[in-house]
Design an enzyme around this catalytic site. Structure first.
Site, PDB file in Angstrom:
ATOM      1  N   LYS A   1      12.488 -15.090 -11.066  1.00  0.00           N
ATOM      2  CA  LYS A   1      12.261 -13.982 -11.997  1.00  0.00           C
ATOM      3  C   LYS A   1      11.246 -14.389 -13.050  1.00  0.00           C
ATOM      4  O   LYS A   1      10.340 -13.632 -13.374  1.00  0.00           O
ATOM      5  CB  LYS A   1      13.562 -13.587 -12.731  1.00  0.00           C
ATOM      6  CG  LYS A   1      14.587 -12.795 -12.019  1.00  0.00           C
ATOM      7  CD  LYS A   1      14.246 -11.370 -11.701  1.00  0.00           C
ATOM      8  CE  LYS A   1      13.560 -11.300 -10.362  1.00  0.00           C
ATOM      9  NZ  LYS A   1      14.403 -10.973  -9.229  1.00  0.00           N
TER      10      LYS A   1
ATOM     11  N   HIS B   1      17.047 -37.037  -8.133  1.00  0.00           N
ATOM     12  CA  HIS B   1      16.375 -37.460  -6.902  1.00  0.00           C
ATOM     13  C   HIS B   1      14.891 -37.100  -6.916  1.00  0.00           C
ATOM     14  O   HIS B   1      14.264 -37.044  -5.875  1.00  0.00           O
ATOM     15  CB  HIS B   1      17.070 -36.863  -5.681  1.00  0.00           C
ATOM     16  CG  HIS B   1      18.498 -37.280  -5.567  1.00  0.00           C
ATOM     17  ND1 HIS B   1      18.868 -38.567  -5.255  1.00  0.00           N
ATOM     18  CD2 HIS B   1      19.647 -36.599  -5.793  1.00  0.00           C
ATOM     19  CE1 HIS B   1      20.196 -38.663  -5.260  1.00  0.00           C
ATOM     20  NE2 HIS B   1      20.684 -37.471  -5.594  1.00  0.00           N
TER      21      HIS B   1
ATOM     22  N   LYS C   1       6.088  -4.369  -4.177  1.00  0.00           N
ATOM     23  CA  LYS C   1       7.530  -4.104  -4.164  1.00  0.00           C
ATOM     24  C   LYS C   1       8.082  -4.147  -2.740  1.00  0.00           C
ATOM     25  O   LYS C   1       9.097  -4.754  -2.481  1.00  0.00           O
ATOM     26  CB  LYS C   1       7.788  -2.726  -4.786  1.00  0.00           C
ATOM     27  CG  LYS C   1       9.257  -2.359  -4.866  1.00  0.00           C
ATOM     28  CD  LYS C   1       9.956  -3.199  -5.891  1.00  0.00           C
ATOM     29  CE  LYS C   1      11.451  -2.985  -5.932  1.00  0.00           C
ATOM     30  NZ  LYS C   1      12.124  -4.113  -6.576  1.00  0.00           N
TER      31      LYS C   1
ATOM     32  N   TRP D   1      -2.947  -2.792  -1.564  1.00  0.00           N
ATOM     33  CA  TRP D   1      -2.565  -4.171  -1.928  1.00  0.00           C
ATOM     34  C   TRP D   1      -3.357  -5.060  -0.981  1.00  0.00           C
ATOM     35  O   TRP D   1      -3.131  -5.044   0.233  1.00  0.00           O
ATOM     36  CB  TRP D   1      -1.059  -4.342  -1.755  1.00  0.00           C
ATOM     37  CG  TRP D   1      -0.551  -5.660  -2.223  1.00  0.00           C
ATOM     38  CD1 TRP D   1      -0.250  -6.008  -3.507  1.00  0.00           C
ATOM     39  CD2 TRP D   1      -0.251  -6.812  -1.419  1.00  0.00           C
ATOM     40  NE1 TRP D   1       0.201  -7.302  -3.549  1.00  0.00           N
ATOM     41  CE2 TRP D   1       0.207  -7.830  -2.292  1.00  0.00           C
ATOM     42  CE3 TRP D   1      -0.343  -7.096  -0.063  1.00  0.00           C
ATOM     43  CZ2 TRP D   1       0.583  -9.087  -1.846  1.00  0.00           C
ATOM     44  CZ3 TRP D   1       0.028  -8.358   0.386  1.00  0.00           C
ATOM     45  CH2 TRP D   1       0.485  -9.331  -0.506  1.00  0.00           C
TER      46      TRP D   1
ATOM     47  N   ASN E   1      -1.737   1.545   5.787  1.00  0.00           N
ATOM     48  CA  ASN E   1      -0.820   0.535   5.245  1.00  0.00           C
ATOM     49  C   ASN E   1      -0.401  -0.343   6.420  1.00  0.00           C
ATOM     50  O   ASN E   1       0.042   0.170   7.441  1.00  0.00           O
ATOM     51  CB  ASN E   1       0.405   1.239   4.633  1.00  0.00           C
ATOM     52  CG  ASN E   1       1.487   0.267   4.204  1.00  0.00           C
ATOM     53  OD1 ASN E   1       1.258  -0.936   4.121  1.00  0.00           O
ATOM     54  ND2 ASN E   1       2.680   0.788   3.929  1.00  0.00           N
ATOM     55  N   GLY E   2      -0.580  -1.668   6.275  1.00  0.00           N
ATOM     56  CA  GLY E   2      -0.216  -2.578   7.358  1.00  0.00           C
ATOM     57  C   GLY E   2      -1.362  -3.534   7.625  1.00  0.00           C
ATOM     58  O   GLY E   2      -2.264  -3.672   6.795  1.00  0.00           O
TER      59      GLY E   2
ATOM     60  N   GLU F   1      17.077 -17.988  -8.448  1.00  0.00           N
ATOM     61  CA  GLU F   1      16.734 -16.607  -8.806  1.00  0.00           C
ATOM     62  C   GLU F   1      16.150 -16.540 -10.225  1.00  0.00           C
ATOM     63  O   GLU F   1      15.182 -15.821 -10.474  1.00  0.00           O
ATOM     64  CB  GLU F   1      17.998 -15.723  -8.676  1.00  0.00           C
ATOM     65  CG  GLU F   1      17.913 -14.319  -9.220  1.00  0.00           C
ATOM     66  CD  GLU F   1      16.865 -13.432  -8.561  1.00  0.00           C
ATOM     67  OE1 GLU F   1      16.163 -13.882  -7.645  1.00  0.00           O
ATOM     68  OE2 GLU F   1      16.719 -12.284  -9.015  1.00  0.00           O
TER      69      GLU F   1
ATOM     70  N   GLU G   1       7.620 -14.767 -11.574  1.00  0.00           N
ATOM     71  CA  GLU G   1       6.921 -13.572 -11.089  1.00  0.00           C
ATOM     72  C   GLU G   1       6.500 -12.634 -12.207  1.00  0.00           C
ATOM     73  O   GLU G   1       5.475 -11.965 -12.071  1.00  0.00           O
ATOM     74  CB  GLU G   1       7.709 -12.843  -9.998  1.00  0.00           C
ATOM     75  CG  GLU G   1       8.993 -12.205 -10.410  1.00  0.00           C
ATOM     76  CD  GLU G   1       9.736 -11.575  -9.228  1.00  0.00           C
ATOM     77  OE1 GLU G   1       9.108 -11.121  -8.281  1.00  0.00           O
ATOM     78  OE2 GLU G   1      10.969 -11.546  -9.276  1.00  0.00           O
TER      79      GLU G   1
ATOM     80  N   ARG H   1       5.117   0.025  -5.949  1.00  0.00           N
ATOM     81  CA  ARG H   1       5.045  -0.757  -4.713  1.00  0.00           C
ATOM     82  C   ARG H   1       4.083  -1.936  -4.840  1.00  0.00           C
ATOM     83  O   ARG H   1       4.139  -2.861  -4.036  1.00  0.00           O
ATOM     84  CB  ARG H   1       4.573   0.137  -3.552  1.00  0.00           C
ATOM     85  CG  ARG H   1       5.511   1.289  -3.271  1.00  0.00           C
ATOM     86  CD  ARG H   1       4.841   2.306  -2.379  1.00  0.00           C
ATOM     87  NE  ARG H   1       4.726   1.830  -1.015  1.00  0.00           N
ATOM     88  CZ  ARG H   1       5.576   2.101  -0.037  1.00  0.00           C
ATOM     89  NH1 ARG H   1       6.620   2.854  -0.288  1.00  0.00           N
ATOM     90  NH2 ARG H   1       5.407   1.640   1.163  1.00  0.00           N
TER      91      ARG H   1
ATOM     92  N   CYS I   1       0.823  -1.213   0.000  1.00  0.00           N
ATOM     93  CA  CYS I   1       0.000   0.000   0.000  1.00  0.00           C
ATOM     94  C   CYS I   1       0.858   1.263   0.000  1.00  0.00           C
ATOM     95  O   CYS I   1       1.923   1.303   0.620  1.00  0.00           O
ATOM     96  CB  CYS I   1      -0.890   0.047   1.227  1.00  0.00           C
ATOM     97  SG  CYS I   1      -1.847  -1.437   1.458  1.00  0.00           S
TER      98      CYS I   1
HETATM   99  C1  F6R Z   1      11.781 -10.679  -6.432  1.00  0.00           C
HETATM  100  C2  F6R Z   1      11.602  -9.672  -5.411  1.00  0.00           C
HETATM  101  C3  F6R Z   1      11.253 -10.116  -4.025  1.00  0.00           C
HETATM  102  C4  F6R Z   1      12.106  -9.327  -3.004  1.00  0.00           C
HETATM  103  C5  F6R Z   1      11.638  -9.671  -1.581  1.00  0.00           C
HETATM  104  C6  F6R Z   1      12.491  -9.000  -0.530  1.00  0.00           C
HETATM  105  O1  F6R Z   1      12.111 -10.120  -7.654  1.00  0.00           O
HETATM  106  O2  F6R Z   1      11.719  -8.516  -5.661  1.00  0.00           O
HETATM  107  O3  F6R Z   1      11.420 -11.482  -3.876  1.00  0.00           O
HETATM  108  O4  F6R Z   1      13.442  -9.669  -3.194  1.00  0.00           O
HETATM  109  O5  F6R Z   1      10.304  -9.245  -1.414  1.00  0.00           O
HETATM  110  O6  F6R Z   1      12.425  -7.617  -0.618  1.00  0.00           O
HETATM  111  P1  F6R Z   1      13.533  -6.694   0.036  1.00  0.00           P
HETATM  112  O7  F6R Z   1      14.806  -6.989  -0.655  1.00  0.00           O
HETATM  113  O8  F6R Z   1      13.050  -5.295  -0.207  1.00  0.00           O
HETATM  114  O9  F6R Z   1      13.588  -7.042   1.488  1.00  0.00           O
END
Ligand code: F6R
Length: 611
Positions: free
Chosen positions: A487, A506, A606, A74, A98-99, A483, A490, A27, A2
């Site tokens: 990527k 396995h 975000k 959100w 927010n929260g 990773e 998502e 965000r 949010c």
């Molecule tokens: C993936 C991504 C998330 C963040 C995770 C942690 O592309 O962006 O998996 O890495 O939410 O966020 P931070 O680094 O802000 O603690």
């Protein structure tokens, strides 16, 4: 997650509130709303989905007034509908939140018994009713808010507008970030509230960061800040470096693409503050903590930041011979970890606000650990609560999928691992020089990797139709496989999993057929042969392989692959930084082929400020 913005101004605020919301789109959100004060009324407009829907709603039905609050939501409690969108209002009061209010059910029941009825399914709406009830009973706004805050359990950043007080807003924070912005002081003063400095960037650079438990009354020309106990406090006004341009894409099609291409520059910037070019040594900030005394390192993070930690575990163990425990933050506390007396706990985060990581950090603090933080937002809560602050200098990361923050985290962690090795007497001066030289080569190698953008774009159509994709890697390339899969899933919504290549046989190998592409990350080197054997096991079962390697690796094992992506030949230390580029670009181009919303993928936020 949010986003909140509030303006107490002298000019109409509706357009500027929406502009602030646009700056916080990154965000992540799924509905939005605005409330202004006009002619003794609270004027509220809300819409489900993208901000353009709110803009359409405002075009049909404007929200006049020079004081207002706005929000991108959100969804946590209740679907992303217009009814659940903030602001939530009663006759007297409108709030944005927010929260998560953890005790909202009991508060709702109490308010219902008292005759209040609710129009949304959210946890947040109780806040408006609690404040409203006190106002109806004759309390002034500040008194009402002060009395309500202790009743809220959970996390919040709040902005509150009052129908009968059109010259003020009240903001509060506990667990979720909120800043106060100071506008011009001349004839037309204005004051602002915002979730971050970026949201307020075009309005002001003069920012105060509220601390945990703070709440504040802002008018056009003043801010009165109080702490949890109601004592008036002063919070420093800082000049924020957030530039309005940081939220613009320039010539790039997406923020994610822009941020992938920024990596040579920001990694160089980051390395520049940890490495000395004159004598090729590692130069960490001075701390009041003897880093050589650390006997065990605890690393905690989420998502991509966690994968950076996983890569670094190899470095801390190989260079510094330091045992490392690493956990995802949401699990950390619940396994009741045994922490070394006087130990070092290292938290990695782009935003510095991730609720799970922050909760783990505070747990470690309570347990007497020294807190190290590798963080991209220098004004974030984690940065402020750190004992050892290790900033990454990636600049604002707007695309929801983390890219440049990851490689900058790797840069800092590599420098830290080398520093610890030196301090523990395990890295000679000559070896340190060699390591620093290799790290300094990274930006040029990242550039060389980016030169393969067109090749990767042209093979994206091979992956785009897949329903499932597997990523394989061994050693420090295993976290990169994780990773790469993260990527891809998502932003393209293709199901993808990363595996340690030796684990294939396995279980996961049962998934292999001609419809499941397998991306193998395998720079030539000591582990190459073994990874190639695992790759052959895949190919023998009809699997289609995309091999990411250097020229030698592709020469030795590329034949028969569905596609190959050639990387420059690099030293193993910087390979994770360089090989991050093709996995990011592959996910990016597949998402572009699929036409998904690259920068704001569905359901994602975000800055994840709820646990
Ligand atoms: C993936 C991504 C998330 C963040 C995770 C942690 O592309 O962006 O998996 O890495 O939410 O966020 P931070 O680094 O802000 O603690």
């Amino acid at each position: 997650m949010c986003g909140i913005i509030g303006i107490v101004g002298g000019e109409p605020v509706s357009d500027r509130l929406v502009d602030g919301l646009k700056r916080m789109e990154y965000r992540g959100y799924d509905s939005a709303g605005i409330c202004t004060l006009h002619d003794g009324r609270l004027v509220r407009r809300r819409a489900k989905g993208k901000l353009s829907n709110l803009v359409d709603a405002l075009r049909d039905n404007d929200a006049p007034g020079s004081v207002g609050i706005a929000h991108t939501r959100w969804a946590t409690h209740g679907a992303p509908t217009a009814e659940n969108a903030h602001p939530h209002a009663t006759g007297e009061v409108a709030i944005v939140h927010n929260g998560i209010i953890e005790n909202y059910k009991e508060l709702r029941a109490e308010l219902r018994d008292d005759g209040h009825s609710f129009e949304s399914e959210t946890d947040s709406e109780v806040i408006a009713h609690l404040i409203s009830r006190r106002i109806e009973n004759g309390e002034k706004p500040a008194e009402a808010v002060q009395n309500v805050l202790p009743r809220l359990r959970g996390a919040f950043a709040l902005a509150v507008a009052f129908r009968d007080h059109p010259d003020m807003l009240i903001g509060a924070r506990l667990g979720s970030p909120l800043v106060i912005g100071y506008g011009s002081e001349g004839e037309d003063p204005e004051m602002y509230l915002g979730s971050d400095a970026l949201a307020l960037a075009p309005l002001t650079q003069r920012i105060s960061y509220l601390e945990e438990g703070d709440w504040a009354v802002i008018t056009r020309d003043s801010a009165q800040i109080f702490d949890l106990d109601g004592n008036e406090v002063t919070r420093e006004i800082r000049t924020s470096g957030a530039s309005a341009a940081a939220t613009e894409k320039g010539n790039y099609r997406h923020f994610m693409q822009k941020e992938i291409f920024e990596q040579p520059t920001v990694v160089a910037q980051t390395l520049g503050s940890y490495l000395r070019r004159d004598d090729y040594s590692v130069a960490l900030p001075q701390f009041d903590f003897d880093i050589s005394s650390v006997r065990r390192l605890t690393i905690v993070a989420c998502g991509t930041s966690y994968y950076a930690g996983l890569v670094a575990k190899y470095w801390f163990e190989q260079f510094a011979r330091l045992p490392v425990d690493i956990d995802v933050a949401s699990e950390f506390r619940y396994r009741e970890p045994v922490l070394e007396d006087g130990g070092l706990a290292l938290f990695i985060s782009q935003s510095g606000e991730t609720a799970d990581t922050l909760a783990a950090l505070r747990h470690c603090k309570e347990e007497g650990q020294t807190i190290g933080v590798v963080v991209n937002v220098p004004t974030s809560t984690m940065a402020r609560e750190a004992d050892l602050l290790l900033p990454t200098h990636a600049g604002p990361e707007i695309g929801v999928a983390s890219t440049k923050a990851f490689t900058c985290q790797l840069a800092v962690l590599a420098a830290l691992a080398a520093h610890m090795a030196v301090k523990r007497g395990l890295m000679s001066r000559a070896k340190e020089t060699e390591v620093v030289q290799h790290l300094l080569e990274a930006p040029a190698c990242l550039n060389a990797a980016l030169d393969h953008d067109d090749d990767i774009a042209s093979m994206a159509h091979l992956i785009a139709p897949a329903r499932d994709v597997l990523y394989l890697g061994r050693g420090q390339d295993y976290p990169l496989a994780l990773e790469g899969a993260l990527k891809l899933k998502e932003i393209s919504y293709i199901h993808a999993e990363g595996y340690a290549s030796g684990e294939m046989k396995h279980g996961p190998i049962a998934l292999i057929d001609e419809d499941v592409p397998v991306v193998v990350i395998a720079p030539s080197g000591p582990l190459f042969e073994k990874t190639v054997s695992n790759m052959e096991e895949v190919r023998a079962r009809g699997g289609k392989v995309v091999l990411i390697s250097d020229a030698q690796g592709i020469k030795d094992a590329g034949e028969g692959c569905m596609a190959t992506i050639e990387m420059p030949k690099v030293h193993p230390l910087i390979a994770p930084l360089v090989y991050a580029i093709p996995v990011q670009l592959l996910a990016y181009h597949v998402a572009v082929v699929k036409g998904t919303d690259v920068d704001q993928p569905r359901n994602l936020a975000k800055s994840v400020t709820v646990e």
